[in-house]
Motif scaffolding. Structure first.
Motif, PDB file in Angstrom:
ATOM      1  N   VAL A 165       0.858  -1.187   0.000  1.00  0.00           N
ATOM      2  CA  VAL A 165       0.000   0.000   0.000  1.00  0.00           C
ATOM      3  C   VAL A 165       0.891   1.233   0.000  1.00  0.00           C
ATOM      4  N   GLN A 166       0.598   2.172  -0.879  1.00  0.00           N
ATOM      5  CA  GLN A 166       1.359   3.425  -0.945  1.00  0.00           C
ATOM      6  C   GLN A 166       0.388   4.581  -0.736  1.00  0.00           C
ATOM      7  N   VAL A 167       0.628   5.375   0.287  1.00  0.00           N
ATOM      8  CA  VAL A 167      -0.256   6.487   0.645  1.00  0.00           C
ATOM      9  C   VAL A 167       0.389   7.799   0.229  1.00  0.00           C
ATOM     10  N   MET A 168      -0.335   8.567  -0.605  1.00  0.00           N
ATOM     11  CA  MET A 168       0.169   9.848  -1.113  1.00  0.00           C
ATOM     12  C   MET A 168      -0.922  10.901  -0.948  1.00  0.00           C
ATOM     13  N   LEU A 169      -0.534  12.146  -0.991  1.00  0.00           N
ATOM     14  CA  LEU A 169      -1.450  13.258  -0.721  1.00  0.00           C
ATOM     15  C   LEU A 169      -1.543  14.170  -1.928  1.00  0.00           C
ATOM     16  N   ASP A 170      -2.718  14.180  -2.565  1.00  0.00           N
ATOM     17  CA  ASP A 170      -2.935  15.116  -3.669  1.00  0.00           C
ATOM     18  C   ASP A 170      -3.843  16.255  -3.206  1.00  0.00           C
ATOM     19  N   TYR A 171      -4.169  17.148  -4.124  1.00  0.00           N
ATOM     20  CA  TYR A 171      -4.941  18.349  -3.757  1.00  0.00           C
ATOM     21  C   TYR A 171      -6.400  18.174  -4.161  1.00  0.00           C
ATOM     22  N   SER A 172      -7.293  18.404  -3.197  1.00  0.00           N
ATOM     23  CA  SER A 172      -8.729  18.436  -3.464  1.00  0.00           C
ATOM     24  C   SER A 172      -9.374  19.229  -2.341  1.00  0.00           C
ATOM     25  N   ASP A 173     -10.663  19.477  -2.476  1.00  0.00           N
ATOM     26  CA  ASP A 173     -11.373  20.187  -1.407  1.00  0.00           C
ATOM     27  C   ASP A 173     -11.337  19.382  -0.109  1.00  0.00           C
ATOM     28  N   VAL A 174     -11.325  18.069  -0.233  1.00  0.00           N
ATOM     29  CA  VAL A 174     -11.321  17.200   0.946  1.00  0.00           C
ATOM     30  C   VAL A 174      -9.953  17.181   1.622  1.00  0.00           C
ATOM     31  N   THR A 175      -8.885  17.206   0.842  1.00  0.00           N
ATOM     32  CA  THR A 175      -7.534  17.040   1.403  1.00  0.00           C
ATOM     33  C   THR A 175      -6.825  18.357   1.715  1.00  0.00           C
ATOM     34  N   GLU A 176      -7.418  19.483   1.339  1.00  0.00           N
ATOM     35  CA  GLU A 176      -6.706  20.767   1.453  1.00  0.00           C
ATOM     36  C   GLU A 176      -6.163  21.004   2.854  1.00  0.00           C
ATOM     37  N   LEU A 218      -5.214  18.909   4.976  1.00  0.00           N
ATOM     38  CA  LEU A 218      -4.169  17.951   5.333  1.00  0.00           C
ATOM     39  C   LEU A 218      -2.828  18.315   4.717  1.00  0.00           C
ATOM     40  N   ILE A 219      -2.852  19.241   3.751  1.00  0.00           N
ATOM     41  CA  ILE A 219      -1.641  19.710   3.087  1.00  0.00           C
ATOM     42  C   ILE A 219      -0.972  20.769   3.948  1.00  0.00           C
ATOM     43  N   ASN A 220       0.345  20.748   3.990  1.00  0.00           N
ATOM     44  CA  ASN A 220       1.070  21.728   4.787  1.00  0.00           C
ATOM     45  C   ASN A 220       0.632  23.139   4.413  1.00  0.00           C
ATOM     46  N   SER A 221       0.434  23.972   5.398  1.00  0.00           N
ATOM     47  CA  SER A 221      -0.109  25.317   5.172  1.00  0.00           C
ATOM     48  C   SER A 221       0.783  26.161   4.265  1.00  0.00           C
ATOM     49  N   LYS A 222       2.069  25.822   4.168  1.00  0.00           N
ATOM     50  CA  LYS A 222       2.982  26.573   3.307  1.00  0.00           C
ATOM     51  C   LYS A 222       3.058  26.000   1.895  1.00  0.00           C
ATOM     52  N   ALA A 223       2.244  24.976   1.627  1.00  0.00           N
ATOM     53  CA  ALA A 223       2.307  24.321   0.314  1.00  0.00           C
ATOM     54  C   ALA A 223       0.925  24.208  -0.335  1.00  0.00           C
ATOM     55  N   ARG A 224      -0.028  25.000   0.112  1.00  0.00           N
ATOM     56  CA  ARG A 224      -1.400  24.876  -0.404  1.00  0.00           C
ATOM     57  C   ARG A 224      -1.599  25.689  -1.678  1.00  0.00           C
ATOM     58  N   LYS A 254      -2.474  25.025  -5.690  1.00  0.00           N
ATOM     59  CA  LYS A 254      -2.965  24.007  -6.619  1.00  0.00           C
ATOM     60  C   LYS A 254      -2.008  23.840  -7.800  1.00  0.00           C
ATOM     61  N   GLY A 255      -2.133  22.683  -8.449  1.00  0.00           N
ATOM     62  CA  GLY A 255      -1.397  22.482  -9.688  1.00  0.00           C
ATOM     63  C   GLY A 255      -0.182  21.594  -9.589  1.00  0.00           C
ATOM     64  N   HIS A 256       0.033  20.947  -8.430  1.00  0.00           N
ATOM     65  CA  HIS A 256       1.186  20.064  -8.270  1.00  0.00           C
ATOM     66  C   HIS A 256       0.712  18.627  -8.098  1.00  0.00           C
ATOM     67  N   GLU A 257       1.616  17.696  -8.360  1.00  0.00           N
ATOM     68  CA  GLU A 257       1.225  16.280  -8.333  1.00  0.00           C
ATOM     69  C   GLU A 257       0.858  15.813  -6.934  1.00  0.00           C
ATOM     70  N   LEU A 258       1.807  15.927  -5.987  1.00  0.00           N
ATOM     71  CA  LEU A 258       1.619  15.446  -4.624  1.00  0.00           C
ATOM     72  C   LEU A 258       2.216  16.458  -3.651  1.00  0.00           C
ATOM     73  N   TYR A 259       1.805  16.373  -2.385  1.00  0.00           N
ATOM     74  CA  TYR A 259       2.081  17.452  -1.441  1.00  0.00           C
ATOM     75  C   TYR A 259       2.660  16.948  -0.116  1.00  0.00           C
ATOM     76  N   SER A 260       3.292  17.891   0.608  1.00  0.00           N
ATOM     77  CA  SER A 260       3.773  17.638   1.962  1.00  0.00           C
ATOM     78  C   SER A 260       2.612  17.728   2.950  1.00  0.00           C
ATOM     79  N   TRP A 261       2.760  17.015   4.055  1.00  0.00           N
ATOM     80  CA  TRP A 261       1.685  16.900   5.039  1.00  0.00           C
ATOM     81  C   TRP A 261       1.720  18.044   6.055  1.00  0.00           C
ATOM     82  N   GLU A 262       0.554  18.382   6.591  1.00  0.00           N
ATOM     83  CA  GLU A 262       0.422  19.393   7.641  1.00  0.00           C
ATOM     84  C   GLU A 262       0.683  18.735   9.000  1.00  0.00           C
ATOM     85  N   ASN A 263       1.580  19.313   9.771  1.00  0.00           N
ATOM     86  CA  ASN A 263       1.815  18.788  11.115  1.00  0.00           C
ATOM     87  C   ASN A 263       1.786  19.872  12.183  1.00  0.00           C
ATOM     88  N   GLY A 264       1.487  21.125  11.787  1.00  0.00           N
ATOM     89  CA  GLY A 264       1.453  22.217  12.759  1.00  0.00           C
ATOM     90  C   GLY A 264       0.103  22.391  13.419  1.00  0.00           C
TER      91      GLY A 264
END
Length: 359
Positions: free
Chosen positions: A29-40, A42-48, A50-60
């Motif tokens: 199983v490979q878990v990756m994070l793309d951009y959507s209204d649902v995942t926004e 979960l994406i790091n606040s400094k990387a939100r 649109k237009g990129h393949e996959l994103y860094s995770w929010e941990n703050g």
């Protein structure tokens, strides 16, 4: 329910997992994070952006972090064999070619420190969720072949070195972390395993491909040994979770490369799985001359599929002739033999694979 809160998730791969496990096929199983209204969120606040393949995770944000942890626990519970013995994943990868942040782990305005903090803290949550339901599962960091190259972001060596040091600080080095590696030939358009540029047989190599994979595993043994959660000394294991060679005007080389890659993996004590791609050509890649599929678009098999299926069965199969240098008069294996441990002949590799189970 997670930490007293209720979350609703849907989807997953339960049906597929049951089919694969029913055929004794190991599942990754490979878990990756793309951009959507649902995942926004979960994406790091400094990387939100649109237009990129996959994103860094929010941990703050505590709220986002708990969403992520709850999702990991849900996935792990549903794919651990507890709900159904055939609904089971052996290997879990977080992210895709994480060091290549310009392509697959978009970091926006994150600093280097923030990037690695985000990934390693998310990995720890992922690791703990999976291990809490299945202590035997293996959890992997994903890196590409850019060992010392920073062309697409950080180098793979930088990723692994930094993660190893941060894991040591986080868990006193007790996490049994592992590596999912993509040792494509360089450049990608290369026609065969033995055709590469900018590689050498030591740790200063720009790229680590299937041809010089032993550079990676030797480095792991020298630098990443640690005390595991059970008190034993461990080193990270490796799965070859993605690689391929183009088929177009190159059928025999594609088949031979896949088989030689299998042999090199089977003889390396740290490599526990070899997962070449893919069944079909991806249209976007084919447009750039990369035909990695083992089936053509009509679904009929290419020679590479047959060779891969039979490469560890017998030296008497007709596909042995396709890749056997003694039979074809090819000489490229002479260079590859230096990357296979002593005592393993071509026939030994075919007939005896003690430490290896084909996926």
């Amino acid at each position: 329910e997670y930490n007293g809160k209720f979350y609703a998730f849907q989807g997953g791969a339960s049906g597929l997992a049951e089919v694969l496990n029913g055929k004794n096929i190991s599942l990754t199983v490979q878990v990756m994070l793309d951009y959507s209204d649902v995942t926004e969120n979960l994406i790091n606040s400094k990387a939100r952006n649109k237009g990129h393949e996959l994103y860094s995770w929010e941990n703050g944000s505590k709220e986002s972090r708990e969403w992520i942890e709850a999702m990991f626990c849900w996935l792990s519970e549903n794919m651990s064999g507890t709900t159904s013995p055939k609904n089971y994943a052996s290997n879990w990868i977080l992210g895709n070619e994480v060091n290549s942040y310009n392509n697959y782990q978009y970091s926006g305005s994150m600093s280097r420190g923030e990037f690695f903090k985000s990934y390693t803290e998310t990995y720890r949550s992922y690791y703990n969720a999976i291990k809490s339901y299945n202590s035997e599962a293996k959890v992997y960091i994903c890196a590409d072949q850019s060992w010392n190259s920073t062309e697409n972001g950080y180098s793979a060596k930088d990723l692994l070195d930094t993660c190893a040091n941060l894991f040591m600080d986080m868990e006193r080095g007790t996490m049994d972390w592992n590596i999912a590696y993509h040792p494509y030939s360089y450049p990608l358009i290369s026609r065969a395993l033995w055709e590469n540029t900018n590689i050498q047989d030591d740790v200063n190599t720009t790229y680590i491909t299937m041809y010089n994979l032993d550079v990676l595993t030797d480095y792991i043994k020298r630098n990443y040994y640690h005390e595991g959660a059970d008190g034993e000394i461990k080193v990270p294991m490796v799965i070859i979770s993605e690689l391929g060679w183009t088929y177009k005007n190159n059928a025999q080389n594609q088949a031979a490369s896949l088989v030689y890659g299998y042999y090199i993996s089977a003889c390396n004590e740290l490599v526990v799985a070899y997962e070449p791609r893919s069944m079909f050509d991806a249209p976007q890649e084919a447009a750039n001359g990369l035909y990695f599929g083992m089936l053509n678009n009509s679904g009929s098999p290419r020679g590479s599929l047959q060779a891969y299926r039979e490469c560890d069965v017998s030296i008497d199969t007709p596909y042995y002739e396709l890749v056997n240098p003694q039979a074809t008069g090819w000489t490229m294996l002479n260079g590859i033999e230096g990357h296979i441990p002593e005592g393993n002949s071509f026939e030994d590799i075919v007939l005896r694979n003690d430490n290896y189970v084909a996926p």
